[in-house]
Design a protein around this motif. Structure first.
Motif, PDB file in Angstrom:
ATOM      1  N   VAL A 323       0.846  -1.191   0.000  1.00  0.00           N
ATOM      2  CA  VAL A 323       0.000   0.000   0.000  1.00  0.00           C
ATOM      3  C   VAL A 323       0.888   1.250   0.000  1.00  0.00           C
ATOM      4  O   VAL A 323       2.008   1.235   0.536  1.00  0.00           O
ATOM      5  CB  VAL A 323      -0.934   0.011   1.228  1.00  0.00           C
ATOM      6  N   PRO A 324       0.429   2.347  -0.581  1.00  0.00           N
ATOM      7  CA  PRO A 324       1.266   3.553  -0.748  1.00  0.00           C
ATOM      8  C   PRO A 324       1.296   4.440   0.496  1.00  0.00           C
ATOM      9  O   PRO A 324       0.753   5.554   0.501  1.00  0.00           O
ATOM     10  CB  PRO A 324       0.599   4.264  -1.925  1.00  0.00           C
ATOM     11  N   ILE A 325       1.961   3.977   1.555  1.00  0.00           N
ATOM     12  CA  ILE A 325       1.995   4.771   2.785  1.00  0.00           C
ATOM     13  C   ILE A 325       3.423   5.092   3.231  1.00  0.00           C
ATOM     14  O   ILE A 325       3.620   5.647   4.309  1.00  0.00           O
ATOM     15  CB  ILE A 325       1.253   4.047   3.937  1.00  0.00           C
ATOM     16  N   THR A 326       4.405   4.760   2.400  1.00  0.00           N
ATOM     17  CA  THR A 326       5.806   5.056   2.749  1.00  0.00           C
ATOM     18  C   THR A 326       6.476   5.801   1.592  1.00  0.00           C
ATOM     19  O   THR A 326       7.419   5.287   0.972  1.00  0.00           O
ATOM     20  CB  THR A 326       6.577   3.764   3.075  1.00  0.00           C
ATOM     21  N   PRO A 327       6.035   7.007   1.293  1.00  0.00           N
ATOM     22  CA  PRO A 327       6.586   7.720   0.134  1.00  0.00           C
ATOM     23  C   PRO A 327       8.083   8.000   0.247  1.00  0.00           C
ATOM     24  O   PRO A 327       8.796   7.982  -0.769  1.00  0.00           O
ATOM     25  CB  PRO A 327       5.772   9.022   0.105  1.00  0.00           C
ATOM     26  N   HIS A 328       8.578   8.257   1.441  1.00  0.00           N
ATOM     27  CA  HIS A 328      10.002   8.562   1.600  1.00  0.00           C
ATOM     28  C   HIS A 328      10.855   7.324   1.351  1.00  0.00           C
ATOM     29  O   HIS A 328      11.848   7.378   0.610  1.00  0.00           O
ATOM     30  CB  HIS A 328      10.265   9.121   2.998  1.00  0.00           C
ATOM     31  N   LEU A 329      10.471   6.214   1.963  1.00  0.00           N
ATOM     32  CA  LEU A 329      11.204   4.962   1.738  1.00  0.00           C
ATOM     33  C   LEU A 329      11.045   4.507   0.299  1.00  0.00           C
ATOM     34  O   LEU A 329      12.017   4.102  -0.356  1.00  0.00           O
ATOM     35  CB  LEU A 329      10.701   3.881   2.704  1.00  0.00           C
ATOM     36  N   ASN A 330       9.836   4.600  -0.223  1.00  0.00           N
ATOM     37  CA  ASN A 330       9.565   4.174  -1.592  1.00  0.00           C
ATOM     38  C   ASN A 330      10.398   4.973  -2.594  1.00  0.00           C
ATOM     39  O   ASN A 330      10.880   4.438  -3.606  1.00  0.00           O
ATOM     40  CB  ASN A 330       8.077   4.357  -1.895  1.00  0.00           C
ATOM     41  N   GLY A 331      10.624   6.250  -2.294  1.00  0.00           N
ATOM     42  CA  GLY A 331      11.377   7.106  -3.193  1.00  0.00           C
ATOM     43  C   GLY A 331      12.853   6.784  -3.245  1.00  0.00           C
ATOM     44  O   GLY A 331      13.577   7.292  -4.119  1.00  0.00           O
ATOM     45  N   LEU A 332      13.330   5.937  -2.340  1.00  0.00           N
ATOM     46  CA  LEU A 332      14.752   5.580  -2.326  1.00  0.00           C
ATOM     47  C   LEU A 332      15.074   4.478  -3.327  1.00  0.00           C
ATOM     48  O   LEU A 332      16.241   4.144  -3.526  1.00  0.00           O
ATOM     49  CB  LEU A 332      15.158   5.115  -0.920  1.00  0.00           C
ATOM     50  N   ALA A 333      14.045   3.892  -3.953  1.00  0.00           N
ATOM     51  CA  ALA A 333      14.253   2.746  -4.846  1.00  0.00           C
ATOM     52  C   ALA A 333      15.218   3.052  -5.979  1.00  0.00           C
ATOM     53  O   ALA A 333      15.941   2.166  -6.442  1.00  0.00           O
ATOM     54  CB  ALA A 333      12.914   2.269  -5.405  1.00  0.00           C
ATOM     55  N   ASN A 334      15.241   4.297  -6.429  1.00  0.00           N
ATOM     56  CA  ASN A 334      16.118   4.666  -7.545  1.00  0.00           C
ATOM     57  C   ASN A 334      17.272   5.559  -7.100  1.00  0.00           C
ATOM     58  O   ASN A 334      17.902   6.224  -7.926  1.00  0.00           O
ATOM     59  CB  ASN A 334      15.296   5.375  -8.629  1.00  0.00           C
TER      60      ASN A 334
END
Length: 671
Positions: A323-334
């Motif tokens: 689910v999309p609730i970790t935008p900061h962590l998710n943004g580290l993927a790249n």
């Protein structure tokens, strides 16, 4: 003159004899209070003698008064435990109108208890001399071999035995005489009075034994305060140390529940799976000890920060199908080295700690963080880095003695612990301690100070806000759902705090020479009707900082692979027993062709052990039964396999037997 003085003296003596010591006016409870007071005095004296003997090592800690006060705390816990049975049984004897029987039995019990406590104190100096610690797990193990131990003591320690026997005899005589005197001279109480006071005494004993009004009761790790394990052991009394060791024995299930295998085959299969190369292994005594040459060469090795996120599984990260609730962590993927298929080894924080910090595989026993034989001399990232000149610290927003973290870390390479008690005026404090924002503020403060000291460092930062009952400050995030205190909202807040920390870190002067890893310890609530719910072991992980270049790792990776991989990326050549793989040398994503051996992960779920290669999963269950599955990553489910891979099963068995062996024989070290 004498004719005047003598009558006055005689009168004074008579008055003293006629006075009852106030404690005796407590009726049947007088013997319990007497036991606690005498026991406290005896244990305090013993501790003072030991501290004086070891003053050179105690003095450098500058913590004498803290040791004495914390020692009293441990003494009250111990004495409360021994007094509790007598107090708990009292109402039964009152109801049966047999209070005199209780007085006799409790006197005997408390006398024997005090003698046993004193016996362990008398045995402490010699044990401390031999093993640099108070009596512990090793002491308990020796009791299993009374014949051999008796022969050893009689042959080599006659003088010590004589002194102990003499001291114990004197103490025993005084103890028995003392309690007999109590029994015969206390004021009698009515049954009603005894029962009315009883709940108060029970509450007092409960508070003594728990010794904490905080989230968790005191334990052996509570009394660890420095990185000298011997000095730490002086704080708690020997009876407490031994009782803790006995209690820990029940948690030491071994991997033999899955079957057995010749030692040489275990070693061969595990070493092959490590992909370290046959010339890397440097010891016949320590099966996994090997030399690791860093794949990244640097003029000056990097510092290291590991941010361990509490209960943050892949299901909360959109990039991993959540689910999309970790935008900061998710943004580290790249932005760094991102792991698409990283799997936790277990379902508890201590299991994640043992895998990430110690590189240790899972077993059906409790994590080595809590087991007795691994409390000192057990290899961790901190001990490897300590030999390389690094300073290691653990930063936690809660009580660091929880799950024995403080004791394990200080005994195995860490220099210092920073926890809730070190955080001045935190913004928010919940059941598990200070908020993640407060935690990261303190971590940033420590990183700045360490950077200015010019000494290389390793900082382990462990969050806690994403933990039931999911408490976090208001006004920080737009809630994902109602009510506020849900796991999704707590995860979103944890991500918010992480994002704030990384923003400050990137702008700091330490970012350029520091490797930063963000990784979960495990997923939140693990459940499912499968033998091993593999999808609930899937966790996020990313490596950032310094000169790290973006890279996606699609291969299957285990938490135990992170420690050797981080050492390689930091540019540190080392010798260690970590059985995980240096991924920079074994995965195609790092430019290695072909990746050998096949990427794998291992998972312990209660008594079941899963070994996964690609989408093939072998599950070992107690009794030697082996089950084969195919893991459907899209459906996140295990389906029975159409074929059986006996080679995978043998590899799984070897890799679950090895860690039990390493722990049991204390072979997870460099010497």
């Amino acid at each position: 003159m004498n004719t005047l003085v003598q009558p006055r003296v005689a009168l004074a003596i008579a008055n003293l004899r006629s006075l009852q010591w106030p404690i005796r006016r407590l009726g049947p409870y007088s013997c319990v209070l007497g036991f606690i007071l005498i026991g406290s005095a005896a244990l305090a004296l013993s501790r003072a003698v030991l501290i004086g003997w070891q003053w050179d090592r105690v003095d450098v800690t500058d913590s004498l008064w803290s040791m004495l006060l914390q020692g009293l705390r441990s003494d009250l816990i111990t004495l409360g435990l021994f007094a509790a049975p007598a107090v708990v049984l009292l109402p039964l004897f009152v109801a049966a109108n047999r209070l005199s029987w209780w007085s006799r039995l409790s006197s005997v019990w408390l006398s024997v208890s005090l003698i046993a406590i004193l016996l362990l104190e008398f045995a402490t100096p010699q044990f401390l001399y031999e093993y640099d610690s108070r009596p512990n797990r090793l002491f308990v193990e020796y009791l299993v071999y009374p014949r051999e131990v008796s022969a050893m003591l009689w042959t080599g320690y006659k003088g010590t035995l004589a002194l102990v026997a003499l001291g114990l005899t004197a103490a025993g005589w005084l103890t028995v005489r003392h309690f007999n005197k109590y029994r015969d001279s206390v004021d009698p109480w009515r049954a009603r009075t005894v029962l009315l006071v009883w709940p108060i005494v029970v509450i007092v004993l409960f508070v003594m034994i728990r010794s904490s009004f905080q989230h968790r009761p005191a334990n052996l790790a509570t009394f660890a305060f420095c990185d000298d394990a011997m000095v730490n052991s002086l704080v708690a009394n020997s009876a407490y140390s031994v009782l803790s060791a006995v209690y820990g024995l029940k948690n030491e299930a071994t991997s033999e529940i899955y079957g057995d295998m010749p030692a040489q085959e275990i070693i061969s299969r595990v070493r092959h799976g490590m992909a370290a190369g046959p010339g890397s292994f440097i010891s016949d005594q320590f099966p996994t000890l090997h030399k690791q040459t860093a794949s990244v060469r640097r003029e000056r090795p990097l510092n290291l920060v590991i941010v361990l996120e509490e209960s943050l599984g892949a299901g909360f990260v959109e990039e991993l199908g959540g689910v999309p609730i970790t935008p900061h962590l998710n943004g580290l993927a790249n932005q760094g080295i991102w792991f698409d298929q990283l799997y936790a080894t277990g379902t508890r924080s201590v299991r994640g700690i043992e895998a990430i910090v110690a590189g240790f595989p899972p077993t059906p026993a409790l994590s080595v963080v809590k087991l007795d034989k691994s409390q000192r001399g057990f290899e961790t990232l901190a001990s490897v880095l300590r030999r390389a000149g690094y300073r290691s610290e653990f930063v936690y927003g809660g009580e660091s003695h929880f799950d024995n973290m403080r004791g394990f870390f200080l005994g195995n390479g860490f220099h210092d612990i920073v926890d809730r008690n070190d955080m001045v005026a935190p913004k928010f404090v919940g059941s598990w301690g200070a908020s993640d924002e407060d935690l990261f503020d303190k971590a940033h403060e420590r990183l700045q100070a360490l950077h200015e000291s010019r000494q290389p460092y390793f900082l382990l930062v462990f969050s806690s806000s994403n933990h039931t009952p999911f408490e976090f400050p208001d006004g920080r995030i737009e809630l994902y759902e109602q009510p506020k205190q849900t796991v999704h909202n707590a995860v979103k807040y944890a991500d918010h705090a992480l994002g704030g920390f990384l923003k400050k870190a990137r702008a700091s002067n330490y970012w350029a020479d520091t490797l930063v890893m963000v990784v979960a310890d495990h997923d939140t609530r693990v459940y499912g009707d499968e033998l091993v719910p593999v999808n609930k072991f899937h966790i996020p992980g990313v490596i950032l900082g310094a000169d790290t270049q973006p890279r996606r790792i699609a291969s299957t990776v285990s938490q135990i692979d992170l420690a050797p991989t981080l050492l390689s990326l930091m540019g540190i050549d080392s010798e260690h027993p970590f059985p995980g793989r240096d991924l920079t040398r074994t995965l195609a994503e790092f430019g290695n062709q072909p990746p050998l051996p096949a990427p794998r992960a291992m998972m312990q779920f209660d008594q079941n052990f899963a070994w996964m290669q690609d989408n093939q999963v072998t599950v070992l269950t107690p009794g030697g039964d082996v089950r084969y599955f195919t893991y459907d990553r899209r459906a996140k489910s295990l389906d029975p396999a159409t074929t059986q891979n006996s080679e995978m099963a043998r590899n799984a068995l070897a890799n679950v037997l090895m860690p039990s062996w390493l722990y049991r024989e204390q072979l997870y070290r460099v010497k």
